[in-house]
Enzyme design. Structure first.
Site: not given
Ligand code: XMP
Length: 516
Positions: A78-79, A51, A372, A172, A174, A230
């Site tokens: 992180c944060y 963040g 998606k 990070h 990710e 969708d």
């Protein structure tokens, strides 16, 4: 289920994706979620996102400290790690001279006791690891009971762990720039939380069908089909859950691409055997758009007309309490992030006209928790034809926002013909799927040309093709020159009102994908 606490990181959504890619169900939750909420939801572990704040700022987002002593595994990134460190009595400081943005190498300590070592298990690096950092603050003192798991040149605590299943990472895992990040996340999910990789397409279908059945019971649902993937997948899921209690409505606005109306009708009615009403509203839409040049005004009028047609059709069906929508998880995340103080990303939505505030229907949103690619996988599994599953997105306002300026039947026909040639050639070159989105635009420009021995003064068509993952940013697709030459040649030869073709080479930002 893994809960991802959103502290406003630009990567929060990416964390949710990565967990799903590991076949574990994840949900982004507000940072105010309590331990009790988590328990009630059967949560198996928590990930605290990064963040933009500093933990020592007044009003910096925190989380329920009871989570840290509950034996629920927690991964702070992180944060998120700094929040955990501070809550448990460690020290976090502005790391003057120690800020790290970009690639870094961390060194794993050799004091790795079990079970804290689980987070780095099986990595291709006995002692050092390439990672991505992006932080100003650092943990400078470990909270009691934590072990130092890694350091970096400018960072005393790059990773820390506690035997209760608490892990903090300053980097990070990710992002793609942390090459072994996926393995680190999997170590947390499987090694520490004890999750099983069970979030498969079959399970998604089973869980969604059960949820729809519970919501709808024996009552009726209508679903508007747009021609995109969708709404089609939403309809298939509902049909599987409640059969012919579902009626699909397809509004032919006259703003569709070549052959689109027939294709939707043929697939749903004949191939999928789902009751379908096709509402021919072509004349109404053209009338509402007559002489309108302003893009926003076009969108508004189309949105309003769409809902009017749709409600009219629904009323003819009798008592239908439910309306289905193909809302996706990213839409949910983006619209709810407006309410969470920590989040900063805001995106304008393009849904056709929105829904009126006095809507009589209750909403059924089968795709509400899906990304998606998961929607595509479900569509394929439920028998949606492959070319539909991989269809490029098409905006709700349709060709009206690709005919720049006033929309007339004649200009729509010109655009439809040019667009069909472009897409046909793109498919023939096997480049339809790798391209995120491609279409033709009819510009309001006319240019001079020469055909045979005659001077022409006719329309200019622009070709737009982009590569993109999420449609929020995009680059122009580097289509081969010979393909572009073939498309241009065919368009000027086969579409009478066009004598010039140009190719749009602007990225997004600063341009958008559509021209209006
Ligand atoms: P832009 O033009 O904003 O578009 O870069 C991003 C993506 O959204 C689609 N788009 C729309 N979709 N209703 C929709 O359902 C709309 O009003 C709308 N406007 C743009 C666009 O085609 C692209 O995929």
């Amino acid at each position: 289920m893994i809960a991802i606490f959103d502290f406003g990181s630009q990567y929060t959504r990416l964390i949710a994706r990565r967990v799903r890619e590991a076949r574990v169900y994840s949900e982004i939750v507000p940072n105010t979620t309590t331990l009790e909420d988590l328990r009630a939801r059967g949560c198996q572990g928590v990930i605290l996102s990064g963040g933009p704040n500093s933990v020592y700022d007044a009003g910096a987002p925190q989380c329920d400290a009871a989570i840290f002593t509950s034996n629920l595994p927690v991964l702070g990134i992180c944060y998120g790690m700094q929040v955990m460190a501070q809550a448990l009595g460690g020290k976090v400081q502005l790391a003057t001279g120690r800020r790290e943005y970009g690639p870094a190498t961390i060194t794993l300590t050799d004091e790795h006791p079990a079970p804290q070592d689980a987070i780095f298990a099986g990595l291709d690096a006995s002692t050092s690891l390439h990672v991505w950092m992006s932080h100003g603050d650092s943990v400078t003192e470990l909270p009691e009971g934590f072990t130092l798991l890694a350091t970096s040149d400018s960072n005393p605590v790059a990773a820390m762990g506690h035997a209760r299943g608490l892990v903090g990472l300053q980097f990070h895992p990710e992002v793609a720039h942390t090459p072994q990040g996926a393995q680190v996340l999997e170590n947390f999910l499987f090694g520490i939380c004890g999750c099983a990789p069970e979030w498969t397409t079959e399970n998604v279908i089973e869980a969604t069908v059960a949820r729809i059945k519970a919501q709808v019971g024996d009552r009726r649902v209508i679903c508007g089909l747009s021609g995109g993937v969708d709404s089609a997948v939403a309809a298939l899921l509902i049909h599987r859950a409640v059969g012919d209690q579902l009626t699909c409505v397809f509004v032919d606005t006259g703003l569709l691409r070549q052959g689109e109306g027939e294709q939707v009708a043929a697939t749903f009615r004949d191939h999928m055997h789902i009751p379908l009403i096709v509402a021919d509203a072509r004349a109404r839409f053209l009338e509402r758009l007559a002489g309108v040049e302003d893009p926003e005004e076009k969108r508004k009028r189309i949105g309003a007309e769409f809902i009017r047609v749709f409600e009219g059709e629904a009323a003819k069906l009798g008592d239908v309490p439910f309306l289905a929508q193909g809302t996706l998880y990213p839409d949910v995340i983006e619209s709810t992030s407006h309410d969470t103080a920590a989040a900063q990303t805001i995106k304008t939505h393009h849904n056709v006209g929105g829904l009126p505030s006095d809507l009589k229907f209750q909403l059924v949103e089968p795709l509400r928790y899906l990304f998606k690619d998961e929607v595509r996988a479900v569509g394929a599994e439920l028998g949606l034809p492959e070319d539909w599953v991989w269809r490029h997105p098409f905006p709700g306002p349709g060709l009206a926002i690709r005919v720049i300026g006033a929309v007339t039947e004649e200009r729509l026909a010109t655009l439809r013909a040019a667009d069909a040639i472009f897409i046909e050639e793109l498919r023939a070159a096997d480049l339809y799927r790798p391209t995120g989105q491609a279409f033709a635009v009819l510009t309001p420009v006319r240019s001079v040309g020469v055909m045979g021995d005659y001077r022409t003064y006719a329309n200019v068509v622009a070709l737009r093709a982009v590569t993109t993952g999420d449609f929020m940013t995009a680059d122009w697709a580097r289509l081969p020159y010979d393909l572009l030459a073939r498309v241009a040649n065919r368009i000027v030869n086969e579409v009478p009102a066009v004598n010039r073709v140009v190719f749009d080479i602007t990225s997004k930002p600063p341009a958008t994908i559509e021209w209006e």
